[in-house]
Design a protein around this motif. Structure first.
Motif, PDB file in Angstrom:
ATOM      1  N   GLU A 101       0.838  -1.206   0.000  1.00 44.64           N
ATOM      2  CA  GLU A 101       0.000   0.000   0.000  1.00 44.64           C
ATOM      3  C   GLU A 101       0.869   1.251   0.000  1.00 44.64           C
ATOM      4  OE1 GLU A 101      -4.022  -1.425   2.411  1.00 44.64           O
ATOM      5  OE2 GLU A 101      -2.270  -0.724   3.526  1.00 44.64           O
ATOM      6  N   TRP A 102       1.904   1.241   0.832  1.00 42.67           N
ATOM      7  CA  TRP A 102       2.797   2.406   0.916  1.00 42.67           C
ATOM      8  C   TRP A 102       3.494   2.650  -0.412  1.00 42.67           C
ATOM      9  CZ3 TRP A 102       7.948   3.225   0.075  1.00 42.67           C
ATOM     10  CH2 TRP A 102       8.459   4.460   0.499  1.00 42.67           C
ATOM     11  N   LEU A 103       4.031   1.594  -1.004  1.00 39.80           N
ATOM     12  CA  LEU A 103       4.775   1.745  -2.251  1.00 39.80           C
ATOM     13  C   LEU A 103       3.874   2.245  -3.377  1.00 39.80           C
ATOM     14  CD1 LEU A 103       7.565   1.334  -3.548  1.00 39.80           C
ATOM     15  CD2 LEU A 103       6.807  -0.957  -4.213  1.00 39.80           C
ATOM     16  N   LEU A 104       2.700   1.670  -3.500  1.00 36.54           N
ATOM     17  CA  LEU A 104       1.779   2.088  -4.560  1.00 36.54           C
ATOM     18  C   LEU A 104       1.331   3.535  -4.371  1.00 36.54           C
ATOM     19  CD1 LEU A 104      -0.426  -1.118  -4.947  1.00 36.54           C
ATOM     20  CD2 LEU A 104       1.245  -0.232  -6.589  1.00 36.54           C
ATOM     21  N   ALA A 105       1.178   3.946  -3.113  1.00 43.55           N
ATOM     22  CA  ALA A 105       0.747   5.322  -2.845  1.00 43.55           C
ATOM     23  C   ALA A 105       1.775   6.348  -3.296  1.00 43.55           C
ATOM     24  CB  ALA A 105       0.467   5.495  -1.352  1.00 43.55           C
ATOM     25  N   GLN A 106       3.027   5.914  -3.441  1.00 38.26           N
ATOM     26  CA  GLN A 106       4.072   6.832  -3.883  1.00 38.26           C
ATOM     27  C   GLN A 106       4.065   7.053  -5.399  1.00 38.26           C
ATOM     28  OE1 GLN A 106       5.616   8.010  -1.056  1.00 38.26           O
ATOM     29  NE2 GLN A 106       4.257   6.452  -0.157  1.00 38.26           N
ATOM     30  N   CYS A 107       3.346   6.189  -6.126  1.00 38.63           N
ATOM     31  CA  CYS A 107       3.505   6.269  -7.584  1.00 38.63           C
ATOM     32  C   CYS A 107       2.213   6.208  -8.393  1.00 38.63           C
ATOM     33  CB  CYS A 107       4.465   5.182  -8.067  1.00 38.63           C
ATOM     34  SG  CYS A 107       4.034   3.507  -7.594  1.00 38.63           S
ATOM     35  N   VAL A 108       1.065   5.938  -7.770  1.00 37.53           N
ATOM     36  CA  VAL A 108      -0.195   5.942  -8.522  1.00 37.53           C
ATOM     37  C   VAL A 108      -1.257   6.688  -7.722  1.00 37.53           C
ATOM     38  CG1 VAL A 108       0.288   3.785  -9.757  1.00 37.53           C
ATOM     39  CG2 VAL A 108      -0.909   3.705  -7.570  1.00 37.53           C
ATOM     40  N   PRO A 109      -2.217   7.328  -8.403  1.00 39.07           N
ATOM     41  CA  PRO A 109      -3.215   8.137  -7.691  1.00 39.07           C
ATOM     42  C   PRO A 109      -4.240   7.318  -6.910  1.00 39.07           C
ATOM     43  CG  PRO A 109      -3.632   8.136 -10.059  1.00 39.07           C
ATOM     44  CD  PRO A 109      -2.303   7.476  -9.863  1.00 39.07           C
ATOM     45  N   ALA A 165      12.079  -8.939  -7.044  1.00 36.30           N
ATOM     46  CA  ALA A 165      10.686  -9.301  -7.313  1.00 36.30           C
ATOM     47  C   ALA A 165       9.819  -8.052  -7.424  1.00 36.30           C
ATOM     48  CB  ALA A 165      10.158 -10.214  -6.215  1.00 36.30           C
ATOM     49  N   THR A 166      10.101  -7.060  -6.591  1.00 33.70           N
ATOM     50  CA  THR A 166       9.360  -5.798  -6.649  1.00 33.70           C
ATOM     51  C   THR A 166       9.646  -5.065  -7.955  1.00 33.70           C
ATOM     52  OG1 THR A 166       9.497  -5.616  -4.235  1.00 33.70           O
ATOM     53  CG2 THR A 166       8.924  -3.623  -5.447  1.00 33.70           C
ATOM     54  N   ARG A 167      10.897  -5.063  -8.370  1.00 33.22           N
ATOM     55  CA  ARG A 167      11.258  -4.415  -9.636  1.00 33.22           C
ATOM     56  C   ARG A 167      10.529  -5.078 -10.813  1.00 33.22           C
ATOM     57  NH1 ARG A 167      16.235  -5.069  -9.362  1.00 33.22           N
ATOM     58  NH2 ARG A 167      16.982  -2.964  -8.850  1.00 33.22           N
ATOM     59  N   THR A 168      10.545  -6.402 -10.844  1.00 31.83           N
ATOM     60  CA  THR A 168       9.884  -7.128 -11.929  1.00 31.83           C
ATOM     61  C   THR A 168       8.384  -6.850 -11.935  1.00 31.83           C
ATOM     62  OG1 THR A 168      11.540  -8.886 -11.776  1.00 31.83           O
ATOM     63  CG2 THR A 168       9.500  -9.415 -12.922  1.00 31.83           C
ATOM     64  N   THR A 169       7.796  -6.775 -10.754  1.00 26.27           N
ATOM     65  CA  THR A 169       6.365  -6.485 -10.642  1.00 26.27           C
ATOM     66  C   THR A 169       6.052  -5.082 -11.146  1.00 26.27           C
ATOM     67  OG1 THR A 169       6.193  -7.962  -8.735  1.00 26.27           O
ATOM     68  CG2 THR A 169       4.425  -6.349  -9.033  1.00 26.27           C
ATOM     69  N   ALA A 170       6.874  -4.123 -10.752  1.00 26.64           N
ATOM     70  CA  ALA A 170       6.673  -2.738 -11.198  1.00 26.64           C
ATOM     71  C   ALA A 170       6.782  -2.631 -12.715  1.00 26.64           C
ATOM     72  CB  ALA A 170       7.690  -1.827 -10.525  1.00 26.64           C
ATOM     73  N   GLU A 171       7.745  -3.331 -13.286  1.00 28.16           N
ATOM     74  CA  GLU A 171       7.910  -3.299 -14.743  1.00 28.16           C
ATOM     75  C   GLU A 171       6.713  -3.931 -15.446  1.00 28.16           C
ATOM     76  OE1 GLU A 171      11.614  -5.298 -15.216  1.00 28.16           O
ATOM     77  OE2 GLU A 171      12.824  -3.522 -14.725  1.00 28.16           O
ATOM     78  N   ALA A 172       6.229  -5.051 -14.905  1.00 32.95           N
ATOM     79  CA  ALA A 172       5.099  -5.744 -15.529  1.00 32.95           C
ATOM     80  C   ALA A 172       3.833  -4.894 -15.501  1.00 32.95           C
ATOM     81  CB  ALA A 172       4.855  -7.075 -14.827  1.00 32.95           C
ATOM     82  N   LEU A 173       3.670  -4.112 -14.427  1.00 33.45           N
ATOM     83  CA  LEU A 173       2.469  -3.286 -14.278  1.00 33.45           C
ATOM     84  C   LEU A 173       2.695  -1.849 -14.745  1.00 33.45           C
ATOM     85  CD1 LEU A 173       1.184  -4.543 -10.793  1.00 33.45           C
ATOM     86  CD2 LEU A 173       0.595  -5.368 -13.073  1.00 33.45           C
ATOM     87  N   GLU A 174       3.892  -1.598 -15.291  1.00 40.28           N
ATOM     88  CA  GLU A 174       4.251  -0.278 -15.823  1.00 40.28           C
ATOM     89  C   GLU A 174       4.103   0.815 -14.765  1.00 40.28           C
ATOM     90  OE1 GLU A 174       1.932   0.217 -19.386  1.00 40.28           O
ATOM     91  OE2 GLU A 174       3.218  -1.139 -20.533  1.00 40.28           O
ATOM     92  N   LEU A 175       4.629   0.533 -13.581  1.00 42.03           N
ATOM     93  CA  LEU A 175       4.589   1.501 -12.489  1.00 42.03           C
ATOM     94  C   LEU A 175       5.850   2.365 -12.521  1.00 42.03           C
ATOM     95  CD1 LEU A 175       3.408  -0.856  -9.596  1.00 42.03           C
ATOM     96  CD2 LEU A 175       2.008   0.716 -10.947  1.00 42.03           C
ATOM     97  N   PRO A 176       5.712   3.658 -12.293  1.00 39.32           N
ATOM     98  CA  PRO A 176       6.869   4.565 -12.336  1.00 39.32           C
ATOM     99  C   PRO A 176       7.662   4.541 -11.025  1.00 39.32           C
ATOM    100  CG  PRO A 176       4.887   5.820 -11.900  1.00 39.32           C
ATOM    101  CD  PRO A 176       4.443   4.394 -12.094  1.00 39.32           C
ATOM    102  N   ILE A 177       8.423   3.473 -10.807  1.00 42.77           N
ATOM    103  CA  ILE A 177       9.183   3.319  -9.566  1.00 42.77           C
ATOM    104  C   ILE A 177      10.670   3.498  -9.860  1.00 42.77           C
ATOM    105  CG2 ILE A 177       9.831   1.725  -7.722  1.00 42.77           C
ATOM    106  CD1 ILE A 177       7.101   0.500  -7.860  1.00 42.77           C
ATOM    107  N   SER A 178      11.269   4.509  -9.246  1.00 42.72           N
ATOM    108  CA  SER A 178      12.701   4.766  -9.409  1.00 42.72           C
ATOM    109  C   SER A 178      13.505   3.782  -8.563  1.00 42.72           C
ATOM    110  CB  SER A 178      13.025   6.193  -8.971  1.00 42.72           C
ATOM    111  OG  SER A 178      12.799   6.332  -7.573  1.00 42.72           O
ATOM    112  N   GLU A 179      14.817   3.722  -8.807  1.00 45.34           N
ATOM    113  CA  GLU A 179      15.681   2.855  -8.005  1.00 45.34           C
ATOM    114  C   GLU A 179      15.686   3.289  -6.544  1.00 45.34           C
ATOM    115  OE1 GLU A 179      17.528  -0.021  -8.488  1.00 45.34           O
ATOM    116  OE2 GLU A 179      16.237  -0.129 -10.251  1.00 45.34           O
TER     117      GLU A 179
END
Length: 246
Positions: A32-40, A80-94
């Protein structure tokens, strides 16, 4: 299960997360915390994200089981988090990926709690003279901290995480190492865990008898077919049910 008693075994090995401890809430909070940083609207994506994360986490471990170079539990979760973010096209920086994994790790310590029946089970086995180990695929060093914080470290003789042997369940090394430290043979010992692949398949490969804590109500027949007929010796729904076999 007629005639089965936990007290007949010289040594018992437990899994940690979702067996001795309830850790179901912390991945949700961290996600929840991670998603809140990158999607509305993170709530809309949460369930899909967690399912994908779990799938990718298991895929990371399976690569190591199949011979890929060992990586730490932190790096397994991070990748695993990086792969998930890429698969869902989430804008997550390193940087966000690093902070998100650190938060995931922090919450594992803060939000672990004992499963119902765990302390009664451990205290009764200790009084019986049973030697006990906890073997986990989780973060390095966390097992000792969590057991101490929850007041049950005094019951446990040996703890093993991936860093001790640079291997993860279901690989043989964590089980063999724990048996060596317990000074126990497989035929005199028992594995108790909730993950069929990591705990039951892995323990069976070294000759341990097994108890599957199937609180998720998964289909045993399907899992046996998937894993070439490997079957637990005993199936229970919870540690509270397992207390009946003392």
């Amino acid at each position: 299960m007629n005639g089965f008693s936990l007290l007949d075994y010289d040594a018992i090995i437990f899994d940690l997360d979702s067996t001795l401890t309830d850790t179901n809430a912390y991945p949700i909070r961290a996600s929840e915390w991670l998603l809140a940083q990158c999607v509305p609207n993170p709530t809309d994506l949460l369930n899909h994200y967690i399912m994908e994360l779990v799938r990718n986490y298991r895929a990371e471990l399976k690569q190591i089981v199949r011979g890929a170079h060992y990586k730490s539990p932190f790096d397994v979760v991070k990748d695993a988090t990086r792969t998930t973010a890429e698969a869902l096209e989430l804008p997550i920086s390193e940087d966000l990926l690093e902070r998100g994994t650190q938060y995931f790790k922090q919450l594992h310590l803060e939000m672990s709690d004992l499963m119902p029946g765990a302390e009664q089970l451990l205290s009764s086995l200790k009084a019986n003279g049973t030697r006990m180990a906890v073997v986990t695929n989780s973060f390095e060093g966390h097992v000792d901290i969590i057991l101490e914080d929850l007041g049950v470290a005094r019951y446990i003789d040996v703890t093993v995480d991936g860093s001790d042997v640079e291997a993860y369940k279901p690989m043989k090394q964590p089980f063999e190492y724990s048996l060596e430290k317990l000074d126990a043979s497989p035929k005199e010992s028992l594995m108790i865990g909730d993950e069929f692949y990591s705990d039951i398949v892995g323990a069976s490969s070294v000759g341990l008898r097994t108890v599957w804590v199937n609180w998720r109500e998964r289909n045993l027949g399907e899992l046996m077919a998937k894993y070439e007929g490997v079957a637990p010796d005993v199936v229970v729904d919870s540690l509270e049910e397992l207390v009946n076999f003392l």
